[in-house]
Design a protein around this motif. Structure first.
Motif, PDB file in Angstrom:
ATOM      1  N   GLU A 223      -9.010  -1.676   0.047  1.00 20.89           N
ATOM      2  CA  GLU A 223      -9.245  -0.418   0.409  1.00 20.89           C
ATOM      3  C   GLU A 223      -8.384   0.667  -0.033  1.00 20.89           C
ATOM      4  O   GLU A 223      -8.615   1.917  -0.274  1.00 20.89           O
ATOM      5  CB  GLU A 223      -9.393  -0.378   2.115  1.00 20.89           C
ATOM      6  CG  GLU A 223     -10.403  -1.141   2.830  1.00 20.89           C
ATOM      7  CD  GLU A 223      -9.851  -2.793   2.548  1.00 20.89           C
ATOM      8  OE1 GLU A 223     -11.114  -3.688   2.702  1.00 20.89           O
ATOM      9  OE2 GLU A 223      -8.859  -2.927   2.263  1.00 20.89           O
ATOM     10  N   ALA A 224      -7.066   0.468   0.074  1.00 24.82           N
ATOM     11  CA  ALA A 224      -6.119   1.320  -0.197  1.00 24.82           C
ATOM     12  C   ALA A 224      -6.303   1.689  -1.866  1.00 24.82           C
ATOM     13  O   ALA A 224      -6.109   2.664  -2.437  1.00 24.82           O
ATOM     14  CB  ALA A 224      -4.808   0.885   0.030  1.00 24.82           C
TER      15      ALA A 224
ATOM     16  N   ASP B 273       0.597  -1.198   0.030  1.00 19.48           N
ATOM     17  CA  ASP B 273       0.008  -0.001   0.056  1.00 19.48           C
ATOM     18  C   ASP B 273       0.603   1.445   0.015  1.00 19.48           C
ATOM     19  O   ASP B 273       0.383   2.395  -0.617  1.00 19.48           O
ATOM     20  CB  ASP B 273      -0.856   0.084   1.302  1.00 19.48           C
ATOM     21  CG  ASP B 273      -1.974  -1.015   1.166  1.00 19.48           C
ATOM     22  OD1 ASP B 273      -2.269  -1.675   0.057  1.00 19.48           O
ATOM     23  OD2 ASP B 273      -2.839  -1.035   2.180  1.00 19.48           O
TER      24      ASP B 273
ATOM     25  N   ALA C 213     -10.416   6.920  -6.006  1.00 21.50           N
ATOM     26  CA  ALA C 213     -11.135   8.181  -5.844  1.00 21.50           C
ATOM     27  C   ALA C 213     -10.313   9.437  -5.930  1.00 21.50           C
ATOM     28  O   ALA C 213     -10.745  10.423  -6.400  1.00 21.50           O
ATOM     29  CB  ALA C 213     -11.854   8.089  -4.320  1.00 21.50           C
ATOM     30  N   ALA C 214      -9.237   9.393  -5.749  1.00 27.23           N
ATOM     31  CA  ALA C 214      -8.356  10.554  -5.780  1.00 27.23           C
ATOM     32  C   ALA C 214      -7.857  10.858  -7.178  1.00 27.23           C
ATOM     33  O   ALA C 214      -7.732  11.694  -7.643  1.00 27.23           O
ATOM     34  CB  ALA C 214      -7.072  10.526  -4.733  1.00 27.23           C
TER      35      ALA C 214
ATOM     36  N   ARG D  15      -8.956   3.983  -2.336  1.00 25.71           N
ATOM     37  CA  ARG D  15      -8.867   5.416  -2.083  1.00 25.71           C
ATOM     38  C   ARG D  15      -8.166   6.170  -3.236  1.00 25.71           C
ATOM     39  O   ARG D  15      -8.191   7.301  -3.570  1.00 25.71           O
ATOM     40  CB  ARG D  15      -7.942   5.504  -0.846  1.00 25.71           C
ATOM     41  CG  ARG D  15      -8.752   5.087   0.513  1.00 25.71           C
ATOM     42  CD  ARG D  15      -8.113   5.674   1.832  1.00 25.71           C
ATOM     43  NE  ARG D  15      -6.815   4.829   1.906  1.00 25.71           N
ATOM     44  CZ  ARG D  15      -6.943   3.566   2.592  1.00 25.71           C
ATOM     45  NH1 ARG D  15      -8.012   3.255   3.010  1.00 25.71           N
ATOM     46  NH2 ARG D  15      -5.594   2.928   2.726  1.00 25.71           N
TER      47      ARG D  15
END
Length: 231
Positions: free
Chosen positions: A205-206, A179, A212-213, A209
């Motif tokens: 999950e990472a 990650d 999304a960014a 993220r």
């Protein structure tokens, strides 16, 4: 032109290839010899795409002394016994190149897509790529066992030309990635496809993220750890 998975290539086949002067040639998983490949490449100066996945290194080593002025795509996936020293032979300029000549930047300087999946490459090969294949927009390093977080640091460093050119990057099955490397991909503004599937140490999950960014703007994830951005 597709000659893939032929156990042997006969002289009439090779002559037929030369007559047609294809822009793309698929010789993957064939028994093509070094002599045959050299003969072909010396007569296909307009060849833009060459697929040699699954061939022997003894045959593929013909690339080290062949002229490839128009080549834009080179597929070397799953070739046995290819390590840093073998890739070095393909990337470095010919030994008789004089200073100032165009070829001094390497044989693959014009290649835009390079597929190296399944090869035993280390960061030493990546350093050579950055120097001698600076125009890559698509790079496949999937299932390369030695690719890890330091590799991503190299590809995305401020001194890396690929940081600005990469559009597609395949790192699927690179089990050393963690990650910690994910924020580094935000340094690549043109990135449209990032494949991190089957990277065991990367958490969903990472990856979510990062999607999304984005680098910049969000990605969509049609599959877990596969990040895509529409053009």
């Amino acid at each position: 032109m597709d000659l893939s998975r032929r156990k042997s290539l006969t002289p009439p086949m090779l002559s037929g290839v030369v007559r047609r002067q294809p822009r793309a040639l698929d010789l993957s998983w064939t028994g093509v010899s070094k002599k045959q490949l050299m003969w072909l490449l010396n007569r296909l100066q307009g060849l833009q795409e060459l697929v040699l996945s699954g061939c022997s290194w003894l045959s593929v080593s013909a690339l080290g002394s062949a002229p490839l002025p128009a080549l834009r795509l080179l597929d070397l996936r799953w070739i046995e016994d290819v390590k840093d020293s073998q890739l070095r032979e393909l990337l470095l300029p010919p030994p008789d190149t004089k200073p100032g000549q165009t070829e001094s930047r390497g044989r693959l300087q014009g290649v835009a897509e390079l597929r190296l999946a399944g090869l035993e490459l280390t960061d030493a090969s990546l350093r050579l790529l950055l120097r001698h294949a600076p125009q890559l927009s698509a790079l496949d390093l999937s299932h390369c066992a030695h690719v890890g977080d330091p590799s991503v640091h190299l590809l995305t460093a401020p001194t890396s030309p690929l940081r600005e050119t990469l559009v597609h990057l395949n790192l699927a099955g690179c089990h050393r990635l963690t990650d910690h490397c994910l924020p580094l991909f935000r340094r690549c503004p043109r990135l449209r496809r990032l494949d991190l599937r089957s990277c065991r140490q990367l958490s969903p999950e990472a990856c979510a993220r990062l999607a999304a960014a984005g680098p910049p703007g969000p990605f969509r994830c049609p599959e877990e750890k596969l990040l895509l951005k529409d053009s």
